[in-house]
Write a protein that holds these residues in place. Sequence first.
Motif, PDB file in Angstrom:
ATOM      1  N   PHE A  92       1.039  -1.399   0.064  1.00 61.50           N
ATOM      2  CA  PHE A  92       0.005   0.173  -0.079  1.00 61.50           C
ATOM      3  C   PHE A  92       0.879   1.247  -0.098  1.00 61.50           C
ATOM      4  O   PHE A  92       2.097   1.034   0.418  1.00 61.50           O
ATOM      5  CB  PHE A  92      -0.975   0.001   1.149  1.00 61.50           C
ATOM      6  CG  PHE A  92      -0.400  -0.489   2.424  1.00 61.50           C
ATOM      7  CD1 PHE A  92      -1.077  -1.821   2.656  1.00 61.50           C
ATOM      8  CD2 PHE A  92       0.222   0.098   3.256  1.00 61.50           C
ATOM      9  CE1 PHE A  92      -0.551  -2.433   3.758  1.00 61.50           C
ATOM     10  CE2 PHE A  92       0.625  -0.464   4.527  1.00 61.50           C
ATOM     11  CZ  PHE A  92       0.295  -1.650   4.890  1.00 61.50           C
ATOM     12  N   ASP A  93       0.232   2.312  -0.341  1.00 63.59           N
ATOM     13  CA  ASP A  93       0.956   3.411  -0.732  1.00 63.59           C
ATOM     14  C   ASP A  93       1.269   4.187   0.322  1.00 63.59           C
ATOM     15  O   ASP A  93       0.566   5.066   0.999  1.00 63.59           O
ATOM     16  CB  ASP A  93       0.419   4.169  -1.817  1.00 63.59           C
ATOM     17  CG  ASP A  93       1.041   5.341  -2.397  1.00 63.59           C
ATOM     18  OD1 ASP A  93       2.274   5.561  -1.933  1.00 63.59           O
ATOM     19  OD2 ASP A  93       0.560   6.392  -3.085  1.00 63.59           O
ATOM     20  N   MET A  94       2.415   4.338   1.180  1.00 61.72           N
ATOM     21  CA  MET A  94       2.559   4.836   2.586  1.00 61.72           C
ATOM     22  C   MET A  94       4.230   5.209   2.234  1.00 61.72           C
ATOM     23  O   MET A  94       4.992   4.611   1.600  1.00 61.72           O
ATOM     24  CB  MET A  94       2.519   3.973   3.608  1.00 61.72           C
ATOM     25  CG  MET A  94       1.029   3.932   4.051  1.00 61.72           C
ATOM     26  SD  MET A  94       1.037   2.908   5.513  1.00 61.72           S
ATOM     27  CE  MET A  94       1.062   4.239   6.690  1.00 61.72           C
ATOM     28  N   THR A 139       6.580   2.133   2.867  1.00 60.61           N
ATOM     29  CA  THR A 139       6.722   0.918   2.116  1.00 60.61           C
ATOM     30  C   THR A 139       7.166   0.993   0.936  1.00 60.61           C
ATOM     31  O   THR A 139       7.495   2.159   0.401  1.00 60.61           O
ATOM     32  CB  THR A 139       5.181   0.689   1.740  1.00 60.61           C
ATOM     33  OG1 THR A 139       4.583   1.684   0.885  1.00 60.61           O
ATOM     34  CG2 THR A 139       4.201   0.301   2.968  1.00 60.61           C
ATOM     35  N   PRO A 140       7.957  -0.098   0.306  1.00 61.61           N
ATOM     36  CA  PRO A 140       8.980  -0.077  -0.643  1.00 61.61           C
ATOM     37  C   PRO A 140       7.937  -0.355  -1.879  1.00 61.61           C
ATOM     38  O   PRO A 140       7.600  -1.242  -2.235  1.00 61.61           O
ATOM     39  CB  PRO A 140       9.656  -1.157  -0.486  1.00 61.61           C
ATOM     40  CG  PRO A 140       9.147  -2.233   0.469  1.00 61.61           C
ATOM     41  CD  PRO A 140       8.149  -1.378   1.325  1.00 61.61           C
ATOM     42  N   PRO A 141       7.798   0.830  -2.482  1.00 62.41           N
ATOM     43  CA  PRO A 141       6.920   0.720  -3.581  1.00 62.41           C
ATOM     44  C   PRO A 141       7.332  -0.393  -4.928  1.00 62.41           C
ATOM     45  O   PRO A 141       8.419  -0.593  -5.069  1.00 62.41           O
ATOM     46  CB  PRO A 141       6.796   2.169  -4.404  1.00 62.41           C
ATOM     47  CG  PRO A 141       8.207   2.808  -3.978  1.00 62.41           C
ATOM     48  CD  PRO A 141       8.668   1.956  -2.625  1.00 62.41           C
TER      49      PRO A 141
END
Length: 340
Positions: A121-123, A126-128
Motif C-alpha cells: 500500500f502507498d505509504m 512501504t517499498p513501492p
Amino acid sequence: MINLTSDTATQPTPAMRAAIAAAAVGDEQTNSDPTVNELKARVAALLGKEAALWLPTGTMCNLVAVRTHTQPGQTVLADHQAHVLRLESGGAAVASNVFIEPLPSQYGQFTAAAVHAAIPFDMVYTPPASLLCVEQTHNLGGGTVWTLEELTAVAAAAREHGLAVHMDGARLLNAVIATGTAAADFAAQTDSVWIDFTKGLGAPIGAVLAGSAAFIERARRNKHVFGGAMRQAGIAAAACLYALDHHVERLAEDHANMQLLARGLRQIDGLRVAERVDTNILFFEVTRPGWDAARLRAALAERGVGMVQLGQRIRAVTHLDVSRDEVATAVAITAELLAA
Ligand SMILES: *Cc1c(COP(=O)(O)O)cnc(C)c1O
C-alpha cells in the motif's frame, strides 16, 4: 551416459561448429560485430520489439533487466519459485538493491489476484513495487507454460499499478512450440523479454534481451556495469543464429520424448510424477519405502542415467542430445532399480 540432467548439457553439433568457424566478427562492445548485430535484429523481430541486447548469459539478462527497470529500495514481484529469486545467488538484491516479493503460485504460475494482493500500500514506509517478473516456461514449476490468456491477465494487473513487466523467457520458444502461440504475441504482454540460446536451442554461449529502443539503450549501459560487454562475440552469436534456423521446430521432439518419459515413469510403482508436464521438464518424487530422491538419483547415475535432485524432487529434462530410445532405456532402468 543418458544425460537428462538439463537441456544445457548439449554439445554444439558439427554443423553448428562449422557456422562458428565461418562467422564474420568485429568489436561487439561498439556494436560493430556483424554476426551479433544480425542475431539482435533477428531476435528483436521474432519478439516484436524495437531493439535487442546481446549478453553472455540468461542470468545476466535478468540482472540487467531488473537493474534497468528499478530504483534501489523498490519491490519486484515474482513467483515464489522464480529463477530470478531462487537460482541466481540473490543477484537482483545484490546488484539492484531491490526486494523480491514472492507470489504464491501453482506450477510457477500465479493469478492476477495474487498480483493485486502483493502490491504494497502507498505509504512513506512501504517499498513501492515497480516490476513484475514472469517466467516462460517455468523451470522449477516443471517446464510449465503460461497461456497467452493467463499471461495477459497478470500483465494487465501489473499495469493497473504502474508496474513494468519483465519476462524471463529462457525457454520461451519451448512455450511457442508447445502452444502454437507466436513468440511476439507472448512478448507483446511484456516491456522486456529475453531468450536463452544455451537451453533447448543447443548453443554453447549467449542470450538476447529485447525491449523498446529506450529500454535497450539504458540496459546497454548496465551491461557495461556488469562487465557483460564483449569483443569478437560473433563466434558465439553464429551458433545462436544456427540454432534459430535449425533447432527451434525440433523442440517438438523434446516435448514428445518428455511425454514418453512421463508415461513410462507414471507406470512405475513408487514414483509420484507431476501432473502437469507441458514441455521438456519433469519433476517426480520417490514414494517407495526405503528409497528417496538422493538414493534413486545416485543409483540412476551408477547405471548411466543422469538426473538432478532438488530437495525431495528429481528433475529430468529432454533435449537435443537425448533420443527417443534413450528415454525408453531410462524408463526401463528406473523400473528395474525400484523393482529390485
Ligand atoms: C537457465 C535459466 C536462467 C539462467 O540462464 P543462464 O544462461 O544459465 O545464465 C534464467 N531463468 C531460467 C528460467 C532458466 O531456466
